[in-house]
Structure formats: C-alpha cells, structure tokens
Design a protein around this motif. Structure first.
Motif, PDB file in Angstrom:
ATOM      1  N   ALA A  99       5.677   1.977   4.755  1.00  0.00           N
ATOM      2  CA  ALA A  99       7.152   2.376   4.152  1.00  0.00           C
ATOM      3  C   ALA A  99       8.053   0.802   4.281  1.00  0.00           C
ATOM      4  O   ALA A  99       8.794   0.301   3.437  1.00  0.00           O
ATOM      5  N   THR A 100       7.613   0.214   5.378  1.00  0.00           N
ATOM      6  CA  THR A 100       8.358  -1.038   5.739  1.00  0.00           C
ATOM      7  C   THR A 100       7.698  -2.167   4.611  1.00  0.00           C
ATOM      8  O   THR A 100       8.441  -2.909   4.160  1.00  0.00           O
ATOM      9  N   LEU A 101       6.370  -2.315   4.448  1.00  0.00           N
ATOM     10  CA  LEU A 101       5.844  -3.153   3.752  1.00  0.00           C
ATOM     11  C   LEU A 101       6.308  -2.658   2.169  1.00  0.00           C
ATOM     12  O   LEU A 101       6.527  -3.907   1.481  1.00  0.00           O
ATOM     13  N   PHE A 102       6.520  -1.627   1.785  1.00  0.00           N
ATOM     14  CA  PHE A 102       7.021  -1.291   0.343  1.00  0.00           C
ATOM     15  C   PHE A 102       8.498  -1.885   0.179  1.00  0.00           C
ATOM     16  O   PHE A 102       8.888  -2.218  -0.792  1.00  0.00           O
ATOM     17  N   ALA A 151      10.979  -8.418  -2.402  1.00  0.00           N
ATOM     18  CA  ALA A 151      10.602  -9.679  -3.048  1.00  0.00           C
ATOM     19  C   ALA A 151       9.961  -9.771  -4.516  1.00  0.00           C
ATOM     20  O   ALA A 151       9.815 -10.756  -5.095  1.00  0.00           O
ATOM     21  N   CYS A 152       9.519  -8.630  -4.983  1.00  0.00           N
ATOM     22  CA  CYS A 152       8.793  -8.185  -6.311  1.00  0.00           C
ATOM     23  C   CYS A 152       9.522  -7.479  -7.180  1.00  0.00           C
ATOM     24  O   CYS A 152       9.162  -6.241  -7.110  1.00  0.00           O
ATOM     25  N   PRO A 153      10.379  -7.811  -8.075  1.00  0.00           N
ATOM     26  CA  PRO A 153      11.283  -7.019  -8.791  1.00  0.00           C
ATOM     27  C   PRO A 153      10.159  -6.238  -9.541  1.00  0.00           C
ATOM     28  O   PRO A 153       9.528  -6.585 -10.240  1.00  0.00           O
ATOM     29  N   ASP A 182       1.548 -11.765  -5.588  1.00  0.00           N
ATOM     30  CA  ASP A 182       2.392 -12.242  -4.598  1.00  0.00           C
ATOM     31  C   ASP A 182       2.015 -11.750  -3.240  1.00  0.00           C
ATOM     32  O   ASP A 182       1.313 -10.988  -3.163  1.00  0.00           O
ATOM     33  N   ALA A 183       2.281 -12.530  -2.067  1.00  0.00           N
ATOM     34  CA  ALA A 183       2.120 -12.356  -0.696  1.00  0.00           C
ATOM     35  C   ALA A 183       2.500 -10.807  -0.423  1.00  0.00           C
ATOM     36  O   ALA A 183       1.936 -10.109   0.351  1.00  0.00           O
ATOM     37  N   ALA A 184       3.690 -10.412  -0.751  1.00  0.00           N
ATOM     38  CA  ALA A 184       4.144  -9.128  -0.371  1.00  0.00           C
ATOM     39  C   ALA A 184       3.472  -8.034  -1.293  1.00  0.00           C
ATOM     40  O   ALA A 184       3.196  -7.112  -0.596  1.00  0.00           O
ATOM     41  N   GLU A 185       2.921  -8.473  -2.207  1.00  0.00           N
ATOM     42  CA  GLU A 185       1.854  -7.329  -3.097  1.00  0.00           C
ATOM     43  C   GLU A 185       0.832  -7.057  -2.110  1.00  0.00           C
ATOM     44  O   GLU A 185       0.141  -6.114  -2.000  1.00  0.00           O
ATOM     45  N   LYS A 186       0.335  -8.461  -1.764  1.00  0.00           N
ATOM     46  CA  LYS A 186      -1.004  -8.324  -0.761  1.00  0.00           C
ATOM     47  C   LYS A 186      -1.150  -7.604   0.236  1.00  0.00           C
ATOM     48  O   LYS A 186      -1.865  -6.788   0.569  1.00  0.00           O
ATOM     49  N   LEU A 188       1.200  -5.026   1.048  1.00  0.00           N
ATOM     50  CA  LEU A 188       1.361  -3.780   0.994  1.00  0.00           C
ATOM     51  C   LEU A 188       0.134  -3.355   0.310  1.00  0.00           C
ATOM     52  O   LEU A 188      -0.556  -2.297   0.615  1.00  0.00           O
ATOM     53  N   ALA A 189      -0.664  -3.976  -0.463  1.00  0.00           N
ATOM     54  CA  ALA A 189      -2.026  -3.509  -1.104  1.00  0.00           C
ATOM     55  C   ALA A 189      -3.017  -3.257   0.023  1.00  0.00           C
ATOM     56  O   ALA A 189      -3.913  -2.153  -0.036  1.00  0.00           O
ATOM     57  N   VAL A 190      -3.135  -4.268   0.945  1.00  0.00           N
ATOM     58  CA  VAL A 190      -4.165  -4.105   1.799  1.00  0.00           C
ATOM     59  C   VAL A 190      -4.024  -3.072   2.791  1.00  0.00           C
ATOM     60  O   VAL A 190      -4.835  -2.150   3.328  1.00  0.00           O
ATOM     61  N   ALA A 191      -2.514  -2.762   3.272  1.00  0.00           N
ATOM     62  CA  ALA A 191      -2.157  -1.820   4.174  1.00  0.00           C
ATOM     63  C   ALA A 191      -2.607  -0.292   3.350  1.00  0.00           C
ATOM     64  O   ALA A 191      -3.168   0.833   3.978  1.00  0.00           O
ATOM     65  N   LEU A 192      -2.539  -0.115   2.142  1.00  0.00           N
ATOM     66  CA  LEU A 192      -2.727   1.128   1.464  1.00  0.00           C
ATOM     67  C   LEU A 192      -4.272   1.367   1.493  1.00  0.00           C
ATOM     68  O   LEU A 192      -4.539   2.287   1.281  1.00  0.00           O
ATOM     69  N   THR A 193      -5.149   0.431   1.572  1.00  0.00           N
ATOM     70  CA  THR A 193      -6.646   0.308   1.762  1.00  0.00           C
ATOM     71  C   THR A 193      -7.015   0.915   2.929  1.00  0.00           C
ATOM     72  O   THR A 193      -8.102   1.367   3.158  1.00  0.00           O
TER      73      THR A 193
END
Length: 572
Positions: A523-526, A532-534, A486-490, A492-497
């Motif tokens: 925090a905002t992306l989470f 968006a992603c249950p 999902d776009a929201a997963e992507k 957040l994931a990129v931000a964490l890297t």
C-alpha cells in the motif's frame, strides 16, 4: 517457483561450482532500493568456514552465477554481499502471469491434510475478549493454508463437558419449572453466575448438580436432552459472534470435549498397555522424565483422578489419537494462548510415546500473548469485569460509524453502517493480527481506527483508492503489456512478485503479522507510485501499463486482506 527460490537455487549452484558444498545462499529481500531487489549473504558464512577472503569468494560466485534473463545487474557490496537487480522485463512477465490467474500466480504445493484448532470457547459462558486472539489468528492461518492448496479442516474444540455442566443442567431444570428458562438462557453470563451462586450457597442444589454429572456421563437420556438444549443455545450465541466477526467457523467444525467421552477409558487402557501409566496417590498418572519439577524429579501428567474423573489433558490425548487414526491428519495446529505451553509440550511428548501420533504427524502449539489495556493489565471493563466479545465488536462498529459520518456526512445511513461494519471489525482484527502473535499488545481504539499508518482502515482506503483510479480510467486493457521504467514502478512491481514468498512464510510459521507487514508495504509503495507516476494523465502504452500495476495492486490488497478475514470496500 518464486523469484526468491529461483535466485536461491542459482546462487547455491554457483557456490557449489566454486567449491562450496551444501552452501546456504541466504537470499533475502534487499533492505534498500540501492542494494538491488535481493541480496545474497551466504558467502560470508561460507568464507568463514573455508577460511578465505569473503569478497574474493563473492567474486568467484558472481563469475559462476547464471542469472541470464532474471537479473540485469549483479554487484558485490561491502565485505562480500551480492546485490541482485532484477531485469524489469522478467519482473513484468511474472506480473502478467499473476494478473491472468485468479490465484495471482500462487503455485500449489503437494496438499497436506491439516487441521487448525482455534476459538474453542467454554460453552458455560458467553465469549469474551479472551477468545478474540485464538479466533482471528486461527481463522487467518486456516485461510492462508487453504489458499496455499492444503486440505484444511477448521476445528472448534469447545468445552461442553464436565462438572460445571451438571450445575448448569440442574439450574436449567429449576428455570424450566418456573417458566423462566428461555429468558435466562438469553444471557449466558448471567445464567452461569446465578447457577454458580446456587451451587456455592445451597448444599442440596450442589448435591443435585453432582447427581446430574453422574447421569450425564452415564448417558441418561433426559439429562442428555437438557444438556443438548444448553449446548445448542450456547453455540447459537457463538455462531452469531463468528458471523459478526467474519470468521469461517460454523456448526460443521464443532467437535467438543463430549465427543471423546467414550474414548477416554480406551486412552487409559492404551497408556497402561504401553507401560506408561502408574498409580500415584490413587490417581493414574504418567511421569515424563523430559520435564522436571522444582525438585528435579520427573513431572507427573495426571490422566485419571482418584475419583475416576478425567482431565482435559485426557480429552486432548483422545483427540490426537482420533485425528491420527480416524482422520489421517498430517499436521495439527493448536491456536491457544501461551500460558498453555507446558501443557502442549507434555501432550505432544506423551502422544509420541503412546503411539497416538507418529513422527510424521506435525503437532504445533501456536501460542499467543495477552490483549492488554492501556494500564498495562489484561483488558477489562472500567469496573474490572471481563469484556464480552459482542460488546467490544458493537463498540468498534459504533466508533467507526462516528468516524465515517464525520468524513462522509452526505452518505445515506445504511451505506455508512455498511462501511462502519467493515472498518470497525477490520480494525479490531488487524490491530491484533499485525502484531507478532507471541507478544502482548495494548488495545487502543484511536490507533487501530486511524486512517494513517499500519492499520486496517489505511489498507482498506488504499484498496478503494485503486478502485477509484480504475473507475475513472474506464479504459483499462486487461491484456495490456506491463512496462517498467520508473524507479517507483520497479519497487512496486518487485513487491507484488513477492506475495507468494510471504504466504509461504505465514503458512510455515503461522505468523500472520508477516502478511500484514507485506500488505502495508504494498500500500505504501502504491502511494509512492501514484504520486511519482501519473496514471490518468499518462497516455498510450504507459497509461495501460500503469493501470495494470494498479489493477494487480488492488487484487493483491483484496486477496491479502481477505486471507486475514478483513473485508474491502469499493468506496469509502
């Protein structure tokens, strides 16, 4: 190597392959998701230097760019920007490494011996709000540098020497004779005020105080014992505040002005031997042609007064000399307000000329602005007095306690007090650290204690929200694979890297607000990802993957806030 560094190296290699020597890739995080995850804009400058069309050059660079296994899409936008979309599988692999590492995958550079000098209160008085910024900014910088793998020595260069201590010792002697010394020392501010009144109004007392200064500087045993008593009580006051504020300074980090007393004549001698010292109106001074006075003449830096006394500039020179010759430091960071900028420029310049600090020893003045009241003036009490730091922190806890009680009246008082302590102190610290340190900022209780926006309470609540999800799930598999679809997963994931890139920026620039902005972004992306992603309603590998993203989000928030000296809570 971080993803940003990896991409930068690949783009630089591509630039070289198409005939751009020493090209600057200028890799930066893309400002919008549609622009990809990273953007290279160095082509623009290279095209201008080569007098060629930037888009045509960008096409050549993209053709030569090897990002196999790193990016799944590279495109040219506008006049020559290169947008890079990371491969989700590559991002997932980086996140898995971070999850499996206590340091979240942060690589450690070659360790340097670094000293961070901060807080540095004058022991003649209690700490006030003017000490807040140096203390918490310095503590955050020291924590980040240590986490990055450097050998960090915090330094508390307290003001514990000089004329005023003769006055204080004289007043302490009087107080001991009347049996009221312990009571007076319990309120340092009042003690100092009364001693100053006696000094200004009683000529005999003033003469006695000056005699004590001479005895103190001469090493008189009795006077030194009285002075040490005052210093010890003063430092107990300071340490109680450091503990309350949650900073890492302790007694082992204290090396005050008094520690360099015996070295001051040696500093004068070294400057004289180097041909830098001159006599001017009876004083020993150094003229620095790099700095001009209003008449255009070289400014004088006074090293020794005509009466033989020394200035704090002399002590600072002795400290640099000691830190190089005895400690072998490679970098010294001075966290002191911006009003001292000229002093440090002169100090560093003279230290180089005198050989007290070689060129390889990095000397930095980390300047900061002023905490302002809502009236636009330096923060004061309503009566116009200086605000004691302990009073500010007590008020922060009480205000936070009222908020916590309003939101969770059913919690026991002890638990509400614990939450209020973390929220109140964290709010004060974050409100300061989240601002560019070189700027003045307005102190506002309502905004800093808000649970919305870029505040400590918002980030602390974001962390507890993650922990709540993990507790409710109960079946998180720490070895589960991360799958980014999902776009929201992507996002957040990129931000964490990007955590390591941010820490590198803070370590290099000594600007903690970059870390604050990053944590707020995570925090905002989470929050977007959560909506968006249950997570709890998902199943199988999707559920486990999303729990992994939640787990790393929590670890990143906790680690980042910890580097700012801010506590997190499992429940709020």
């Amino acid at each position: 190597m971080t993803i940003q560094q990896l991409i930068n190296d690949r783009v630089v290699a591509a630039l070289a392959a198409v005939g751009v020597p020493d090209g600057s890739a200028a890799i930066q995080t893309a400002s919008k998701p549609e622009f990809g995850d990273y953007q290279a804009n160095g082509v623009m400058g290279a095209a201008k230097a080569l007098k060629t069309n930037p888009r045509a050059l960008a096409e050549k660079v993209v053709a030569a760019l090897d990002l196999a296994g790193i990016a799944n899409k590279v495109e040219i936008a506008g006049p020559g920007f290169i947008n890079i979309h990371l491969d989700p599988a590559f991002v997932a692999a980086r996140l898995q490494l971070a999850l499996d590492d206590a340091a979240l995958g942060i690589s450690k550079p070659a360790a340097r011996k670094v000293m961070v000098e901060y807080s540095s209160p004058n022991l003649a008085k209690e700490m006030h709000v003017g000490h807040l910024r140096s203390t918490i900014i310095g503590d955050a910088i020291a924590r980040v540098l240590a986490f990055a793998g450097h050998q960090v020595q915090p330094a508390n260069h307290v003001g514990d020497w000089g004329t005023q201590f003769g006055m204080l010792v004289a007043y302490l002697v009087e107080a001991q004779q009347t049996g009221g010394a312990e009571l007076l020392l319990s309120d340092l501010e009042n003690f100092y005020r009364k001693a100053k009144v006696r000094f200004d109004e009683d000529a005999a007392f003033a003469d006695t105080a000056r005699q004590y200064v001479v005895k103190l500087q001469g090493g008189d045993t009795e006077v030194l014992q009285l002075w040490q008593q005052f210093v010890s009580v003063s430092m107990q006051h300071c340490q109680a505040l450091y503990d309350k504020l949650g900073v890492s300074l302790n007694h082992d980090h204290v090396r005050g002005e008094s520690a360099y007393n015996d070295d001051l004549p040696l500093v004068v001698s070294d400057l004289r031997d180097a041909g830098l010292l001159q006599e001017s109106q009876g004083a020993q001074v150094v003229f620095l042609p790099e700095f001009k006075n209003p008449e255009g003449e070289p400014m004088a830096m006074i090293i020794q007064k005509k009466d033989g006394g020394y200035l704090y500039a002399t002590t600072d020179l002795a400290a640099i000399r000691y830190r190089h010759r005895s400690l072998g430091l490679e970098r010294v960071v001075y966290v002191v307000d911006a009003r001292q900028s000229l002093h440090f420029q002169q100090l560093f310049t003279l230290s180089r000329k005198a050989g007290f600090a070689p060129d390889s020893m990095q000397l930095e003045h980390v300047a900061f602005g002023t905490m302002m009241g809502e009236d636009g003036k330096p923060f004061k009490t309503r009566s116009g007095d200086t605000v004691k730091l302990v009073d500010l922190l007590d008020e922060a806890e009480e205000r936070a306690f009222a908020l916590v009680t309003e939101k969770n009246p059913d919690l026991g008082e002890a638990e509400r007090r614990d939450i209020a302590r973390a929220v109140g102190i964290g709010a004060v610290k974050y409100a300061d650290l989240s601002k560019n340190r070189t700027s003045d900022y307005v102190f506002n209780w309502n905004s800093m204690l808000s649970f919305e926006g870029n505040t400590a309470p918002y980030l602390q609540y974001a962390y507890t929200r993650v922990q709540s999800v993990l507790r409710k799930a109960g079946d998180a598999d720490p070895a589960a694979a991360i799958i980014i679809a999902d776009a929201a997963e992507k996002q957040l994931a990129v931000a964490l890297t990007q955590f390591e890139d941010v820490l590198n920026t803070v370590a290099d620039s000594c600007q903690p607000h970059h870390l604050c902005s990053y944590l707020y972004h995570v925090a905002t992306l989470f929050s977007r990802f959560y909506e968006a992603c249950p997570i709890l309603k998902s199943e199988g590998e999707v559920r486990q993957s999303r729990l992994q993203l939640a787990r790393l989000s929590g670890k990143t928030l906790k680690t980042g806030l910890g580097l700012l000296g801010i506590s997190v809570l499992e429940t709020m």
